[in-house]
Design a protein around this motif. Sequence first.
Motif, PDB file in Angstrom:
ATOM      1  N   ALA A 194       0.827  -1.203   0.000  1.00  0.00           N
ATOM      2  CA  ALA A 194       0.000   0.000   0.000  1.00  0.00           C
ATOM      3  C   ALA A 194       0.868   1.263   0.000  1.00  0.00           C
ATOM      4  O   ALA A 194       0.668   2.171  -0.801  1.00  0.00           O
ATOM      5  CB  ALA A 194      -0.932  -0.015   1.207  1.00  0.00           C
ATOM      6  N   VAL A 195       1.844   1.291   0.917  1.00  0.00           N
ATOM      7  CA  VAL A 195       2.789   2.416   0.966  1.00  0.00           C
ATOM      8  C   VAL A 195       4.193   1.823   0.885  1.00  0.00           C
ATOM      9  O   VAL A 195       4.736   1.383   1.890  1.00  0.00           O
ATOM     10  CB  VAL A 195       2.638   3.214   2.284  1.00  0.00           C
ATOM     11  N   PRO A 196       4.768   1.769  -0.335  1.00  0.00           N
ATOM     12  CA  PRO A 196       6.095   1.121  -0.436  1.00  0.00           C
ATOM     13  C   PRO A 196       7.175   1.898   0.321  1.00  0.00           C
ATOM     14  O   PRO A 196       7.424   3.055   0.032  1.00  0.00           O
ATOM     15  CB  PRO A 196       6.369   1.116  -1.943  1.00  0.00           C
ATOM     16  N   LEU A 197       7.759   1.234   1.309  1.00  0.00           N
ATOM     17  CA  LEU A 197       8.823   1.852   2.113  1.00  0.00           C
ATOM     18  C   LEU A 197      10.166   1.691   1.402  1.00  0.00           C
ATOM     19  O   LEU A 197      10.319   0.799   0.565  1.00  0.00           O
ATOM     20  CB  LEU A 197       8.883   1.168   3.480  1.00  0.00           C
ATOM     21  N   PRO A 198      11.157   2.523   1.747  1.00  0.00           N
ATOM     22  CA  PRO A 198      12.468   2.376   1.095  1.00  0.00           C
ATOM     23  C   PRO A 198      13.145   1.052   1.500  1.00  0.00           C
ATOM     24  O   PRO A 198      13.167   0.711   2.684  1.00  0.00           O
ATOM     25  CB  PRO A 198      13.285   3.553   1.638  1.00  0.00           C
ATOM     26  N   VAL A 199      13.641   0.337   0.502  1.00  0.00           N
ATOM     27  CA  VAL A 199      14.360  -0.926   0.744  1.00  0.00           C
ATOM     28  C   VAL A 199      15.593  -0.969  -0.164  1.00  0.00           C
ATOM     29  O   VAL A 199      15.705  -0.166  -1.090  1.00  0.00           O
ATOM     30  CB  VAL A 199      13.461  -2.155   0.433  1.00  0.00           C
ATOM     31  N   GLY A 200      16.479  -1.905   0.112  1.00  0.00           N
ATOM     32  CA  GLY A 200      17.639  -2.107  -0.753  1.00  0.00           C
ATOM     33  C   GLY A 200      17.403  -3.325  -1.622  1.00  0.00           C
ATOM     34  O   GLY A 200      17.567  -4.448  -1.179  1.00  0.00           O
ATOM     35  N   GLU A 201      16.959  -3.096  -2.867  1.00  0.00           N
ATOM     36  CA  GLU A 201      16.661  -4.205  -3.791  1.00  0.00           C
ATOM     37  C   GLU A 201      17.822  -4.431  -4.737  1.00  0.00           C
ATOM     38  O   GLU A 201      18.509  -3.484  -5.118  1.00  0.00           O
ATOM     39  CB  GLU A 201      15.412  -3.889  -4.627  1.00  0.00           C
ATOM     40  N   ILE A 202      17.965  -5.683  -5.163  1.00  0.00           N
ATOM     41  CA  ILE A 202      18.965  -6.008  -6.179  1.00  0.00           C
ATOM     42  C   ILE A 202      18.349  -5.753  -7.546  1.00  0.00           C
ATOM     43  O   ILE A 202      17.239  -6.212  -7.822  1.00  0.00           O
ATOM     44  CB  ILE A 202      19.348  -7.510  -6.123  1.00  0.00           C
ATOM     45  N   THR A 203      19.068  -5.065  -8.380  1.00  0.00           N
ATOM     46  CA  THR A 203      18.581  -4.909  -9.759  1.00  0.00           C
ATOM     47  C   THR A 203      19.657  -5.484 -10.686  1.00  0.00           C
ATOM     48  O   THR A 203      20.847  -5.448 -10.374  1.00  0.00           O
ATOM     49  CB  THR A 203      18.356  -3.422 -10.115  1.00  0.00           C
ATOM     50  N   GLY A 204      19.195  -6.043 -11.798  1.00  0.00           N
ATOM     51  CA  GLY A 204      20.159  -6.521 -12.789  1.00  0.00           C
ATOM     52  C   GLY A 204      20.325  -8.030 -12.839  1.00  0.00           C
ATOM     53  O   GLY A 204      21.097  -8.536 -13.644  1.00  0.00           O
ATOM     54  N   LEU A 205      19.603  -8.778 -12.003  1.00  0.00           N
ATOM     55  CA  LEU A 205      19.654 -10.241 -12.134  1.00  0.00           C
ATOM     56  C   LEU A 205      18.395 -10.690 -12.883  1.00  0.00           C
ATOM     57  O   LEU A 205      17.346 -10.063 -12.787  1.00  0.00           O
ATOM     58  CB  LEU A 205      19.717 -10.924 -10.763  1.00  0.00           C
ATOM     59  N   ASP A 206      18.526 -11.794 -13.597  1.00  0.00           N
ATOM     60  CA  ASP A 206      17.425 -12.274 -14.424  1.00  0.00           C
ATOM     61  C   ASP A 206      16.490 -13.154 -13.581  1.00  0.00           C
ATOM     62  O   ASP A 206      16.596 -14.369 -13.565  1.00  0.00           O
ATOM     63  CB  ASP A 206      18.008 -13.057 -15.617  1.00  0.00           C
ATOM     64  N   TRP A 207      15.570 -12.509 -12.878  1.00  0.00           N
ATOM     65  CA  TRP A 207      14.681 -13.255 -11.967  1.00  0.00           C
ATOM     66  C   TRP A 207      13.737 -14.162 -12.744  1.00  0.00           C
ATOM     67  O   TRP A 207      13.417 -15.258 -12.295  1.00  0.00           O
ATOM     68  CB  TRP A 207      13.813 -12.290 -11.136  1.00  0.00           C
ATOM     69  N   ASN A 208      13.302 -13.675 -13.910  1.00  0.00           N
ATOM     70  CA  ASN A 208      12.231 -14.390 -14.614  1.00  0.00           C
ATOM     71  C   ASN A 208      12.641 -15.757 -15.140  1.00  0.00           C
ATOM     72  O   ASN A 208      11.855 -16.692 -15.123  1.00  0.00           O
ATOM     73  CB  ASN A 208      11.684 -13.526 -15.774  1.00  0.00           C
ATOM     74  N   SER A 209      13.894 -15.876 -15.605  1.00  0.00           N
ATOM     75  CA  SER A 209      14.249 -17.190 -16.143  1.00  0.00           C
ATOM     76  C   SER A 209      14.883 -18.098 -15.088  1.00  0.00           C
ATOM     77  O   SER A 209      15.245 -19.232 -15.397  1.00  0.00           O
ATOM     78  CB  SER A 209      15.148 -17.038 -17.372  1.00  0.00           C
TER      79      SER A 209
END
Lengths: 88, 744
Positions: B47-62
């Motif tokens: 509902a209210v996305p809080l700040p987090v440290g997400e990984i970007t750049g990995l191929d989650w879908n495959s």
Amino acid sequence: MEEQIAGLIEELKIKMIETLNLTDITPGDIDEDARLVGGDLGIDSIDVLEMVMMIEKEYSVMIDNKDVGIRVFETLKTLATYIAKKKK
Amino acid sequence: MDTTSTTKVVITGTGIVCPVGIGCEQTLAALKADKKGVAPLTVFPAAVPLPVGEITGLDWNSAIVPRTHLIAQTAAAEAMEGINAPPDAVIVGITTGGMEKTENLLLHKEDRPEEYKYHSTGSVAVFVAEQTGCKGPALTISTACSSGSAAIMLGLSMIRSGRFKRVLAGGADSICRLTYYGFNSLQLIDPTGAKPFCRNRKGMSVAEGAGFVLLQGVDGETPENTMAELAGGGLTCDAYHPAAPHPQGAGALSAMDSAMQDAHVDLESIDYISLHGTGTFDNDLAESRAVAALFAKDSVDPPSIPDSSSIKGATGHSLAASGAMEAVIAVMGIVNSFIPANISDPDSNSETEIQISPIQKPVKKEVKAVLSNSFGFGGNNASLVITKPGFAGTQEQSEKPAQQNRRFTVAGTCCLTAAGVGNTAKQIAQNKTLAGCLDSKALAEGLPNREIRRLKRLPRMVLRLVKGAIENTSVLSASPDEDTASSIIPQSIFFGTGFGPLSETYDFMTKLFESDEQFTSPTDFVGSVHNAPAGQAAIKYGAKGPNITATCRYAPFEQALLSAQYLADDAPFLVVCADEYHDALSPLFDPPHDPGSHASDGVASDGGAAFIMESGKGGTGLECRYYGTDFKALVDCVKRDENNHSPKKPGAIMVAYPGITRKAGESLLEDFLEQTSLACPIIDYKRLCGEHASASAVAAGISMELLSKGILPGSLINGDNMDMTGKSILILNLGRVLTLTEAG
């Protein structure tokens, strides 16, 4: 207002026993003027947060500030007074 | 595994995946540029996305594996780059494993158990071991936010024992609802992002990531690819509160102190302190007090504190991964002469109560020695000392006791099964089954209501077991003069569990989903962490030594015992292992692998066992002799004992086949008996105590009881009673993992 607070205190005693699983205590054992945290009931910070969640759910009153929380949770009476004031 | 003693442990590989970069190169560049990786949540809708440290750049879908597994695999692969041989052991710190995927499955009411096969925290280490070709132990340490550092500390001890040459150790965690909403329910999230040690800090930013170091034992010359040396470490427990740190940082101070002593490095030599610094009010204050106290010891007032920073303003708090990531960053600092900044917030002045002043901008300077801190729920504290290669050796060293030849004996035992607490051997002698679940009321017997009102099934089981085992020590050590008989209280705790506190996890998720992700229970969150039961036991008995929780769906008991063998000091310690059966979750997470030949006829079962243990004392021994997946190594382990003329010959074998069909298991057993030439009665222990992850702990508990009576009842082996004098019992797992534990 005072009547409302008195009713709220009785209601909160039951809800507190249920929420915190205080199975060896009855509403009559709880003194609404006694210190809530660190007092005879053995209530600590996690219990306070459990109560915060219950109060938000049941009364739509949010207590998300630590300083406010310390004042509000001083006794059961201060808690009931705060809820009565903020309740919509 | 050879048994030459190793004096030094160096780091020859590092890998990292974190919110500011994939890999060491990207991460170093980002930290040098003071980049921040904290942004509003996108992993799942909120509902209210809080700040987090997400990984970007990995191929989650495959990816076919959950988020944590992919993050871990990527970092582990980087640490192993250019290394041609697999590690002898893999140790991974994990708090939630495949939880993020599990949550989505539960939300969509998925009821096919195969979908949950990567749920368990232990599945990450097994996956990393498979990917790196490791056939030795694949261990999982789950001590909340100190997991990654504790895993590295265990790796250090294993190499020092001389039994392992190369260990891949680290930590990994991904963002999931359990931790995101859980920390939020504790009001520990800063809605504007974490600002460690700042006056206006309001909490942490939950994050994800992984870090791995390849540890290598060195007897002589340092290998060319050496980046740094893991000089030492310290593990302690506050034994104070399930979720809050000791206000003065007492446990944190003793962990740092113990790490410095272990490393033989002077306080004046520390160039950088990598602070735990989550950004919560209590952690940062307690840690600053502990750091100030540590450095006040040898210097005049005010203490001279080296440069320090917490990277969690930049990366967020990646829980089990954080200590391992910070170890990797410490190595980067040593190799590149660099110290990362705390944060670059203009309003980041420290408050007056905070006695340390973390650096606000990245610094370029030579770094010879780093002290790295990690603290977690359950009061778990871990500190590591990482130095330039050879640096620690220049400091004054004292004699270290040889760890590899210690004998571990049991001073007290307690078993918990459907038949009740203790007295298990008697039940067996009467041919009564131990399979099933013990009634909840019976579980609470002897435990004060006030102590257990917040505890659900698993922590109650653990407290009941520990109480029973401690009481048993006074029985076993009772002298003719009753008054002098006293109980032995453990100082360190090693807890094993397959699936952790399932009731708390289920109740937390149910409340969350039923309220459309609005309401949760902070009590259930604190109780849901795998190490919560071990933390409760530490608080009750004041156990301030290492407090380790090891998890694995196939052999959690053996992992806990193995951890104890490498980490316990000379004080009495506790090894306890338990699993609860949960009506909704157990059939999904731990379905019978071989339904057709289910050992206990499909009876839902749970239970466990506890052992108060000591080293250097007389009595019946208990030791995990082999853990891995190499059948030949398992056989060699038995043969070696035969050749060494082990004083006790196996009088019986307790066997089970975790994760494979009974038919396949029985065929392995046939090979095992043929190749080892062992000939003794075989007991299928899961037929005795039912199918659950902690069943081998019960088997070990039964073995201790039988050995103390000196008789193997005929009812167990379809024959006459057998005299067990001078004999041992082997507890053997032949399945997805192979383990050999000797009681005797």
